[in-house]
Every structure is written in structure tokens, then in C-alpha cells.
Design a protein around this motif. Structure first.
Motif, PDB file in Angstrom:
ATOM      1  N   ASP A  48      96.882  67.429-113.286  1.00 54.82           N
ATOM      2  CA  ASP A  48      98.005  67.083-113.708  1.00 54.82           C
ATOM      3  C   ASP A  48      97.911  66.482-114.957  1.00 54.82           C
ATOM      4  O   ASP A  48      97.867  65.432-115.418  1.00 54.82           O
ATOM      5  CB  ASP A  48      98.678  65.878-112.640  1.00 54.82           C
ATOM      6  CG  ASP A  48      98.796  66.476-111.379  1.00 54.82           C
ATOM      7  OD1 ASP A  48      99.082  67.667-111.221  1.00 54.82           O
ATOM      8  OD2 ASP A  48      98.949  65.507-110.349  1.00 54.82           O
ATOM      9  N   THR A 250      95.427  62.455-108.743  1.00 50.24           N
ATOM     10  CA  THR A 250      96.401  63.499-109.397  1.00 50.24           C
ATOM     11  C   THR A 250      97.330  63.475-108.266  1.00 50.24           C
ATOM     12  O   THR A 250      97.116  63.082-107.107  1.00 50.24           O
ATOM     13  CB  THR A 250      95.903  65.014-109.606  1.00 50.24           C
ATOM     14  OG1 THR A 250      95.590  65.654-108.371  1.00 50.24           O
ATOM     15  CG2 THR A 250      94.618  64.749-110.659  1.00 50.24           C
ATOM     16  N   ALA A 251      98.494  64.202-108.553  1.00 55.81           N
ATOM     17  CA  ALA A 251      99.589  64.344-107.369  1.00 55.81           C
ATOM     18  C   ALA A 251      99.137  65.290-106.520  1.00 55.81           C
ATOM     19  O   ALA A 251      99.283  65.093-105.110  1.00 55.81           O
ATOM     20  CB  ALA A 251     100.857  64.919-108.274  1.00 55.81           C
ATOM     21  N   SER A 255      98.627  64.014-102.517  1.00 52.00           N
ATOM     22  CA  SER A 255      99.353  64.806-101.324  1.00 52.00           C
ATOM     23  C   SER A 255      98.436  65.058-100.362  1.00 52.00           C
ATOM     24  O   SER A 255      98.961  65.125 -98.949  1.00 52.00           O
ATOM     25  CB  SER A 255     100.200  66.028-102.092  1.00 52.00           C
ATOM     26  OG  SER A 255     101.100  65.328-102.827  1.00 52.00           O
ATOM     27  N   ILE A 276      99.987  60.318-111.301  1.00 51.15           N
ATOM     28  CA  ILE A 276     100.955  61.165-110.956  1.00 51.15           C
ATOM     29  C   ILE A 276     101.923  61.380-111.904  1.00 51.15           C
ATOM     30  O   ILE A 276     102.584  60.466-112.481  1.00 51.15           O
ATOM     31  CB  ILE A 276     102.006  60.767-109.692  1.00 51.15           C
ATOM     32  CG1 ILE A 276     100.967  59.971-108.589  1.00 51.15           C
ATOM     33  CG2 ILE A 276     102.951  61.362-109.198  1.00 51.15           C
ATOM     34  CD1 ILE A 276     101.705  58.956-107.748  1.00 51.15           C
ATOM     35  N   ARG A 280     106.233  65.298-110.265  1.00 54.35           N
ATOM     36  CA  ARG A 280     106.001  65.564-109.075  1.00 54.35           C
ATOM     37  C   ARG A 280     105.859  63.861-108.151  1.00 54.35           C
ATOM     38  O   ARG A 280     105.434  63.915-107.041  1.00 54.35           O
ATOM     39  CB  ARG A 280     104.219  65.831-108.925  1.00 54.35           C
ATOM     40  CG  ARG A 280     104.122  67.274-109.574  1.00 54.35           C
ATOM     41  CD  ARG A 280     103.041  68.090-109.450  1.00 54.35           C
ATOM     42  NE  ARG A 280     102.559  68.236-107.891  1.00 54.35           N
ATOM     43  CZ  ARG A 280     101.310  68.781-107.663  1.00 54.35           C
ATOM     44  NH1 ARG A 280     100.466  69.078-108.602  1.00 54.35           N
ATOM     45  NH2 ARG A 280     101.245  68.971-106.348  1.00 54.35           N
ATOM     46  N   LYS A 281     106.505  62.909-108.969  1.00 51.84           N
ATOM     47  CA  LYS A 281     106.487  61.567-108.260  1.00 51.84           C
ATOM     48  C   LYS A 281     107.143  61.641-107.068  1.00 51.84           C
ATOM     49  O   LYS A 281     106.829  60.863-105.785  1.00 51.84           O
ATOM     50  CB  LYS A 281     107.112  60.636-109.327  1.00 51.84           C
ATOM     51  CG  LYS A 281     108.612  60.749-109.463  1.00 51.84           C
ATOM     52  CD  LYS A 281     109.044  59.779-110.555  1.00 51.84           C
ATOM     53  CE  LYS A 281     110.429  60.168-110.971  1.00 51.84           C
ATOM     54  NZ  LYS A 281     110.887  59.233-112.010  1.00 51.84           N
ATOM     55  N   GLU A 283     107.631  63.987-104.702  1.00 51.67           N
ATOM     56  CA  GLU A 283     106.631  64.862-103.762  1.00 51.67           C
ATOM     57  C   GLU A 283     105.632  64.017-103.238  1.00 51.67           C
ATOM     58  O   GLU A 283     105.447  63.844-102.050  1.00 51.67           O
ATOM     59  CB  GLU A 283     105.784  66.008-104.555  1.00 51.67           C
ATOM     60  CG  GLU A 283     104.971  66.606-103.731  1.00 51.67           C
ATOM     61  CD  GLU A 283     103.820  67.604-104.730  1.00 51.67           C
ATOM     62  OE1 GLU A 283     102.445  67.644-104.200  1.00 51.67           O
ATOM     63  OE2 GLU A 283     104.358  67.902-105.679  1.00 51.67           O
ATOM     64  N   VAL A 284     105.017  63.212-104.073  1.00 53.02           N
ATOM     65  CA  VAL A 284     103.899  62.195-103.515  1.00 53.02           C
ATOM     66  C   VAL A 284     104.710  60.985-102.875  1.00 53.02           C
ATOM     67  O   VAL A 284     104.062  60.769-101.747  1.00 53.02           O
ATOM     68  CB  VAL A 284     103.034  61.754-104.964  1.00 53.02           C
ATOM     69  CG1 VAL A 284     102.205  60.540-104.215  1.00 53.02           C
ATOM     70  CG2 VAL A 284     102.418  62.635-105.525  1.00 53.02           C
ATOM     71  N   TRP A 304     103.913  59.123-116.664  1.00 50.40           N
ATOM     72  CA  TRP A 304     103.065  58.915-115.364  1.00 50.40           C
ATOM     73  C   TRP A 304     103.734  57.837-114.597  1.00 50.40           C
ATOM     74  O   TRP A 304     104.380  56.931-114.973  1.00 50.40           O
ATOM     75  CB  TRP A 304     101.584  58.436-115.889  1.00 50.40           C
ATOM     76  CG  TRP A 304     100.881  59.382-116.758  1.00 50.40           C
ATOM     77  CD1 TRP A 304     100.927  59.619-117.918  1.00 50.40           C
ATOM     78  CD2 TRP A 304     100.054  60.549-116.270  1.00 50.40           C
ATOM     79  NE1 TRP A 304     100.038  60.747-118.364  1.00 50.40           N
ATOM     80  CE2 TRP A 304      99.546  61.355-117.371  1.00 50.40           C
ATOM     81  CE3 TRP A 304      99.662  61.064-115.003  1.00 50.40           C
ATOM     82  CZ2 TRP A 304      99.072  62.299-117.275  1.00 50.40           C
ATOM     83  CZ3 TRP A 304      98.991  62.209-114.813  1.00 50.40           C
ATOM     84  CH2 TRP A 304      98.758  62.848-116.129  1.00 50.40           C
TER      85      TRP A 304
END
Length: 313
Positions: A48, A250-251, A255, A276, A280-281, A283-284, A304
Motif C-alpha cells: 500500500d 497494510t490495508a 483486512s 492504511i 482503503r480506510k 474497507e479496513v 495514511w
């Protein structure tokens, strides 16, 4: 004496041939920059890396470089490189003079003390005597593993640790890298810290950072394991009854880790995660919430995201 830097731009399929020729002509070492490696990691979701956002990574060509003394031997290498490249239309070369420089000093000068949060200060070990009054110094060797405090992802986790850690807490660091998060937890009053990482190089890095910060080598137990794949590792973590976990990953990794957290987090346990990218924040966040965690706080810096979470009662 000055140096000569030789740079060759070539089709990727000629990398091995040119590397061999450079060594044959007298080069002592060859560096290769291959954009396809970066592209492959990004496509696979291994990294990421916001630094590549919006960039088109052109593949198919590589850059080879070497340094040599500006003397008769070095100039002969340059002559052979020029002659060979002139005979091959798909090759281009550059030869540049480089001044004498204390590269180690230049590298060291690029690392300065970094204040983090209200009480912490990250210092390269050679500046150990320059800690600011009232700050807790954390000494690092920037050449060993990721996570030595200068990156926003690490700094945000350190700030969360400073704010939420209570004296006597037991802490675990998943993906420990340099070990700085676990070591900082001890400096902030944790009674115990453990670490997990998939990369064996972390054994050396953690041992070195423990020594730099005045701890015995065995102060922080380290498991070399993949928490997601290794059920025994998760059982071992559960048996430690830890109050706070950190995970600067990482994201993608977070996950995948989220569904496993219930195997070792207890009700009320805190989970601090970072690494992250902004894109993609959500998503996590969704993965964490769907697996029994409540988001207590979030931080965002330089593209981030970091979350402070608690396992639901």
C-alpha cells in the motif's frame, strides 16, 4: 579522487547480459532498477504505497548503474560501455562524474531527532546524548527493518500508545519490524511486551533495538510466524492475556487479519492499527467492525489512516 557513475538504459531482457559484461569489464558491483518489480507488487496488493498513486509505471526497460574510480582503469570501463552501447540501438548510456563524499555522514545527516506526541522522541542511536529534556528517548538504527518512527504510520501508532496505555498493561505487536512499538510500550510503562513477524530479519533488528534502548535481548519474546495462517501462534497470543495490540501493516494484511482477531483478543482489549492508505480506510474499518471491534478514535496523516479500536464486551 573523483568517481565515475555509469548508467545504462536497456530492454529488460538484456539485464543479465549487460550485468555480466559490466563485471567482465571490471565493475565491482551493479545496481538494477526494474520498474516491473514495483508494478508486480502493486498489482498483487502486496504494497500500500501512496507514493505511487497516480503514476504510470512503465515496464519493459531496466536501468543498470555502477560506480568506478576516475582513473585509467575506470575510464577503460567507460570506454567499453560507450563503445558497446553505440553498437546497439536499443541501449543508451550516461557517464557522470561524482565528487568524493563521505556517504556515511551524508546518510546520518538525513536522520534527525523526531518528537512524537506529548512525551516521546525518536533519535538515531548516534544522537543518543541529544534527547530533549522531559521527552522519553527511543533510540533507533534506521538501517534495520521498517518502523523506526519517521513514517507517519508508525508515528500515529506511537501517539495512540502514549494516549491509551496504562501502567502495567501487557502489549503485543503484530508485524513488529524493528520492534520500536513494543519497546516504546515498555518505556511508557507496560509490564510486558511480545512481538510477531513473518520476516526472520526482525530477530536481529529487535535484538539490536533492545540493546540500544537498554533492555536485555530476551526482554521481548518474538515469534516468527504468520498470524493469519498459524493457529498455534494465535493460541500462544491468547495465552498471554494481552491488553493492547499494535499492528502497523497494510490495508490488505489488516483486512485478512481482522477475522482472526477474535481468536486472541479479549473483551475490552485495545487494537491499534495503521499502514492504511486513505483509499482503503473504509474497507479496513468495515472489516474491523464486522469482526467485533468498535472504532474509538482515528488519525489521518500524509495520506495514511490509523484506528484505535476496542474488542466489544
Amino acid at each position: 579522487m573523483e568517481y565515475l557513475q555509469i548508467i545504462i538504459h536497456a530492454p529488460a531482457q538484456r539485464e543479465d547480459e549487460l550485468t555480466g559484461l559490466l563485471f567482465l569489464w571490471g565493475a565491482q558491483g551493479v545496481a538494477v532498477d526494474d520498474p516491473s518489480i514495483i508494478a508486480a507488487h502493486l498489482a498483487a496488493g502486496d504494497w500500500d504505497a501512496s507514493v505511487f498513486d497516480g503514476q504510470t509505471i512503465s515496464t519493459g526497460r531496466v536501468t543498470l548503474s555502477t560506480m568506478t574510480n576516475d582513473d585509467a582503469e575506470g575510464r577503460e570501463i567507460c570506454r567499453q560501455v560507450r563503445e558497446y552501447c553505440c553498437k546497439n540501438e536499443d541501449l543508451t548510456c550516461q557517464i557522470q562524474k561524482q565528487p568524493v563524499m563521505d556517504w556515511q555522514k551524508k546518510w546520518k545527516d538525513s536522520f534527525q531527532p523526531l518528537t512524537v506526541g506529548k512525551r516521546l522522541e525518536i533519535l538515531p542511536y548516534w544522537l543518543s546524548g541529544q534527547s530533549k529534556s522531559g521527552r522519553i528517548p527511543i533510540l533507533v538504527n534506521p538501517g534495520l527493518a521498517f518502523g523506526t518512527g519517521e513514517h507517519a504510520t508508525t508515528a500515529m501508532v506511537l501517539e495512540f500508545l502514549e494516549d491509551c496505555l496504562s501502567a502495567g498493561d501487557r502489549v503485543g505487536d503484530i508485524g513488529c519490524g524493528s520492534g520500536i512499538l513494543a519497546i516504546t510500550a515498555l518505556r511508557l510503562g507496560a509490564s510486558f511486551a511480545a512481538a510477531v513477524d513473518i520476516d526472520p530479519v526482525c530477530c536481529q533488528s529487535l535484538a539490536e533495538h533492545l540493546r540500544l534502548n537498554g533492555f536485555a535481548e530476551n526482554t521481548i519474546p518474538l515469534w516468527i510466524a504468520d498470524v493469519v495462517q498459524d493457529a498455534n501462534c494465535r493460541k500462544a497470543l491468547k495465552a498471554l492475556s494481552l491488553h493492547v495490540y499494535t499492528a502497523n501493516l497494510t490495508a490488505s494484511l489488516l483486512s485478512k487479519l481482522a477475522p482472526c482477531l477474535g481468536d486472541f483478543l479479549f473483551s475490552g482489549s485495545l487494537f491499534i492499527c495503521s499502514g492504511i492508505i486513505d483509499q482503503r480506510k473504509q474497507e479496513v474499518r468495515t472489516c474491523l467492525e464486522n469482526n467485533g471491534l468498535i472504532i474509538l478514535q482515528e488519525k489521518n496523516r500524509d495520506g495514511w489512516q490509523a484506528y484505535l479500536c476496542r474488542k466489544e464486551e
